[in-house]
Design a protein around this motif. Structure first.
Motif, PDB file in Angstrom:
ATOM      1  N   PHE A 103      -1.632   8.188  -5.861  1.00  8.18           N
ATOM      2  CA  PHE A 103      -1.291   8.818  -4.120  1.00  8.18           C
ATOM      3  C   PHE A 103      -3.220   8.665  -4.055  1.00  8.18           C
ATOM      4  CE2 PHE A 103      -2.188  11.482  -0.092  1.00  8.18           C
ATOM      5  CZ  PHE A 103      -1.077  10.820   0.917  1.00  8.18           C
ATOM      6  N   ASN A 104      -4.417   7.409  -4.624  1.00  9.65           N
ATOM      7  CA  ASN A 104      -5.917   8.116  -4.480  1.00  9.65           C
ATOM      8  C   ASN A 104      -6.176   6.225  -3.677  1.00  9.65           C
ATOM      9  OD1 ASN A 104      -7.760   6.470  -5.185  1.00  9.65           O
ATOM     10  ND2 ASN A 104      -7.628   8.578  -7.022  1.00  9.65           N
ATOM     11  N   LEU A 105      -6.746   6.516  -3.358  1.00  8.83           N
ATOM     12  CA  LEU A 105      -7.139   5.256  -1.937  1.00  8.83           C
ATOM     13  C   LEU A 105      -8.059   4.273  -2.782  1.00  8.83           C
ATOM     14  CD1 LEU A 105      -7.700   4.518   0.720  1.00  8.83           C
ATOM     15  CD2 LEU A 105      -9.821   4.874   1.164  1.00  8.83           C
ATOM     16  N   ALA A 143       0.986  -1.310   0.078  1.00  5.67           N
ATOM     17  CA  ALA A 143       0.332   0.248  -0.498  1.00  5.67           C
ATOM     18  C   ALA A 143       0.335   1.598   0.087  1.00  5.67           C
ATOM     19  CB  ALA A 143      -0.655  -0.426   1.699  1.00  5.67           C
ATOM     20  N   VAL A 161      -5.035   2.558  -4.579  1.00  2.35           N
ATOM     21  CA  VAL A 161      -4.078   1.450  -3.890  1.00  2.35           C
ATOM     22  C   VAL A 161      -5.219   0.025  -3.272  1.00  2.35           C
ATOM     23  CG1 VAL A 161      -2.951   1.298  -1.121  1.00  2.35           C
ATOM     24  CG2 VAL A 161      -3.055   2.790  -2.419  1.00  2.35           C
ATOM     25  N   SER A 219       2.713   1.942  -3.466  1.00 10.32           N
ATOM     26  CA  SER A 219       1.234   2.061  -3.950  1.00 10.32           C
ATOM     27  C   SER A 219       1.065   3.378  -4.040  1.00 10.32           C
ATOM     28  CB  SER A 219       0.356   1.282  -4.300  1.00 10.32           C
ATOM     29  OG  SER A 219      -0.638   1.654  -5.390  1.00 10.32           O
ATOM     30  N   ALA A 220       0.835   4.038  -2.819  1.00 12.61           N
ATOM     31  CA  ALA A 220       0.318   5.369  -2.189  1.00 12.61           C
ATOM     32  C   ALA A 220       1.454   6.342  -2.917  1.00 12.61           C
ATOM     33  CB  ALA A 220       0.073   5.237  -1.087  1.00 12.61           C
TER      34      ALA A 220
END
Ligand code: SF4
Ligand code: SF4
Lengths: 450, 323
Positions: free
Chosen positions: B233-235, B224, B238, B227-228
């Motif tokens: 940087f998007n929930l 996570a 992720v 990836s972020a």
């Protein structure tokens, strides 16, 4: 509750296990006095430290409480006759811990102190401590040694050694160990219920000897009756009662000290290194008897229990009585008894025969059945880490045991083999049935010292 | 009922402790099999009988291989500990439903044989046997195991008609819906498609203490984080990264294999982080859409070192050196 203590009581330690406690078998049975026995066997080394030499000769008449063996060494304790009788020929006996030691048999003769009178002498009555004024710390420690007092929790370390003042290591806390974390055992629980005032008196005497300001009795919270009794007895005295979590091995010195004071005893060190003296509640009672009643350590309370014994009991017995006599007093063994253990199931030693004498360190006699023991075939270690998750000392038991088995001493050392206290949590939790403690113990003996 | 049997001259002599928790190796393995049930069910719903067939092939071959190798090494039969069955199920769940029978069979035989038996059997193997087997068939049959093998355009099974979510993302930049990823109505290896099933089984395993919780937490947390920070940087992105492919399946069922992961508590964290990092590196930088298998095998290889570097200090400090 602990308003006057100089530290907060956390009441627990990390990891550990929760074995089935089996205390229900004997917990509610008041202490009974073992009927007078015809012969006792006094081992000349019942304690950690130097063995005693006999100070009596065969055919000599001895009285209850008379010294029959003593030693010069600092770490030692004399032994006493636990009956009135005649000394026999010195011989050798094998104790449950597999040590062959010299022993003196005594055949009982004449009137004996027994029944209610014996109970009152050791456990009952009042324990006024006004006399304590006359005792200097030095005198108390000397008297404790002379009375032959050693730790009654099982390790049997001479108590006077702990009480002697040490200029370099001042003591501020006296910790009374009433945890009794070993499953099945209830002797300490019973004496806390039946002789609470004696324990409180003994604690105050011991505190004067070692110079402790705080006196705390640690009791696992599965003994509410004992906690109640000790609190009542401690009212109006400087003694505090701390209920701690019920978790094995809470009664281990390192764990009790950590749970109560938050102090960590260094590996290879003693409670003294962190300003604490730990004595068992039974030991405190023996101290009270030695100082206030001039009695030597001749009797102790032993729990005889387990599914393999007919009627589990807590017995007040003379040191030196045989396991057989105790078990007979409890209605004998049942046919399913498979393993006889001296002490508790987690750290106790098995005995091969019942003709073993009770020593000062015998806290219980346990008759386990095959079902209790649950021997299973040993399988491969699957590195599941359960042993790691329970080790109170934060070791990696699987590594220690396998390194010991393979005799890879550098690995064993890297993983701190010698730090292990053999509490048994790891072997208890291992699904593969690996005798971790046995392997570790072997390794400790075999590892070359440098 | 008073019976005197102290005429028994000698009682059992043994080392403490004289009590044992009610638990054994077979029980632990059974727990893993129970935890795999939701994954098997999810595989069945998505891919139909093909999924069950694949599992059957793999488990049977694993059993046969285990017995065979034990017999050759003169060892007692060890099927009852259940570990061979687990290897079989996990291998099958990591294969495409479309793979022919011999892929599962060879994978199982190689996994048990090379992955486990030659190291000395259960407890001694360095690499996760199921992943060894999978790596073998992946290299031996690239066309049956590669991204394209997953797709059967004319299949009656819906999921099989499109590429796997990670391939879609990698090759065509197509995003798959989180809902589909969560329930598992996408293409992929049999056991990996449903995030929900993986979570149910995985959380059961951790709660039973059969799998260490540190490894999945560390691995998924690392994924996570990477990836972020490095991708998006998007929930939602992720979550998609975690829910797609074999991340959850791998985190809970493959990386946690106790034999091939570290035994020290700190080591488990380190191991999880390493697997998570490798997965992200392989997913983003290599030619493969997925990287769990190689990541686990790589981390397995460094497990002995991780153990060595993470030996905990005993309570009370190291043993003092005697002078
Ligand atoms: S509990 Fe037993 S099987 Fe598990 S890692 Fe420890 S020794 Fe190995
Ligand atoms: S016996 Fe030793 S290694 Fe095992 S749990 Fe106790 S301290 Fe740890």
């Amino acid at each position: 509750m602990n308003a006057t203590l100089n530290f907060p009581v956390k009441g627990t330690f990390a990891r550990g296990v929760h074995p089935a406690d089996g205390k229900g078998l004997a917990a509610d049975r008041p202490i009974e006095v073992l009927p007078a026995v015809s012969q006792i066997v006094i081992a000349l080394q019942q304690h950690t430290g130097a063995p005693c030499q006999a100070v009596v000769v065969p055919k000599q008449q001895v009285r209850l409480g008379e010294k029959i063996g003593d030693a010069e060494a600092f770490i030692s304790a004399p032994v006493h006759a636990a009956v009135n009788g005649v000394v026999g020929r010195q011989s050798v006996v094998t104790l449950p811990n597999a040590r062959h030691v010299k022993m003196i048999p005594i055949t009982a003769e004449g009137e004996q102190l027994e029944g209610r009178a014996l109970y009152d002498e050791v456990l009952g009555g009042e324990w006024p401590i006004e006399k304590l004024e006359e005792w200097t710390p030095q005198a108390i420690a000397e008297r404790v040694r002379d009375a032959g007092i050693v730790g009654l929790g099982g390790a049997a370390f001479p108590t006077s050694v702990k009480l002697v003042r040490n200029e370099k290591k001042p003591v501020d806390v006296l910790l009374l160990n009433g945890c009794e974390c070993e499953p099945y055992l209830t002797a300490d629980c019973r004496i806390m219920i039946e002789a609470a005032r004696g324990i409180v008196a003994g604690a105050r005497i011991a505190a004067k000897a070692c110079g402790a300001k705080d006196i705390v009795v640690a009791i696992e919270n599965n003994k509410p009756q004992a906690i109640e009794a000790m609190k009542t007895a401690a009212e109006g005295t400087p003694v505090q009662v701390a209920a701690v979590e019920t978790k094995y091995p809470m009664g281990g010195e390192k764990q009790t000290v950590l749970a109560v004071t938050g102090r960590i005893i260094p590996t290879g060190g003693l409670p003294l290194d962190v300003g604490v003296v730990v004595i068992n509640v039974g030991t405190a009672l023996a101290v009270a008897r030695a100082i206030l009643r001039d009695g030597n350590l001749t009797h102790r309370v032993v729990t005889v229990t387990g599914a393999g014994v007919h009627t589990p009991k807590n017995l007040l017995v003379p040191v030196g009585a045989t396991y057989r006599a105790l078990i007979e007093c409890c209605g004998g063994l049942l046919p399913n008894a498979a393993r006889i253990v001296s002490g508790g199931p987690m750290m106790g030693f098995t005995v091969g025969s019942l003709d073993v004498p009770v020593t000062k360190g015998t806290s219980g006699i346990l008759a386990l059945t095959d079902q209790d023991v649950r021997t299973s075939e040993e399988t491969q270690c699957i590195r599941c880490g359960r042993c790691v998750d329970v080790c109170p000392l934060n070791l990696i038991p699987t590594r220690l045991a396998l390194a010991a088995r393979q005799k890879e001493w550098d690995v064993a050392k890297r993983y701190h083999l010698m730090a292990c206290m053999e509490c048994g949590c790891c072997a208890y939790a291992c699904p593969a049935g690996i005798p971790l403690v046995q392997l570790i113990r072997m390794g400790k003996v075999q590892m070359p010292r440098k | 009922m008073v019976e005197q049997n102290d005429n028994r001259a000698v009682y059992e002599v043994a080392c403490s402790p004289h009590a044992r928790e009610e638990i054994n190796t077979a029980g632990i393995m059974l727990d893993v099999l129970i935890a795999l049930i939701p994954l098997v069910l999810a595989g069945f719903f998505v891919f139909g009988v093909a999924a069950l067939r694949q599992i059957l092939y793999a488990v049977l071959s694993a059993w046969v291989a285990e017995s065979l190798f034990n017999w050759m090494r003169g060892k007692p039969f060890s099927l009852k500990d259940g570990s061979a069955a687990i290897t079989g199920v996990i291998l099958a769940l990591s294969l495409p439903a479309t793979a022919p029978w011999y892929v599962a069979v060879l994978g199982a035989v190689v996994g048990i044989g090379i992955g486990k038996a030659i190291f000395g059997g259960l407890g001694y193997n360095l690499f996760n046997p199921a992943m060894v087997g999978r790596a073998f068939v992946m290299i031996a049959f690239p066309s049956l195991m590669g991204a394209s093998a997953y797709v059967l355009p004319n299949s009656t099974v819906d999921a099989l008609t499109s590429a796997t979510p990670l391939t879609l993302l990698k090759m065509e930049g197509v995003l798959t819906g989180l809902r589909a990823l969560f329930l598992g109505t996408t293409n992929g290896s049999i056991g990996e498609t449903s995030a929900l099933a993986c979570l149910i089984g995985g959380i059961y395993l951790c709660m039973r203490r059969t799998a260490s919780w540190q490894i999945p937490v560390a691995m998924l947390g690392t994924m996570a984080a990477v990836s972020a920070l490095a991708v998006s940087f998007n929930l939602l992105d992720v979550l998609r990264e975690l829910a797609a492919g074999a991340a959850l399946f791998g985190a809970f069922f493959i990386a946690t294999d106790p034999v091939t992961s570290p035994v020290t508590p700190k080591g488990r964290w380190v191991f999880g982080v390493i697997v998570g990092l490798f997965v992200m590196v392989l997913r983003k930088l290599s030619g493969y859409p997925e990287g769990v298998m190689f990541a686990v095998l790589l981390a397995n290889a460094v497990t002995p070192l991780i153990n060595r570097w993470t030996i905990p200090t005993p309570v009370g400090g190291p043993v003092p050196v005697r002078k």
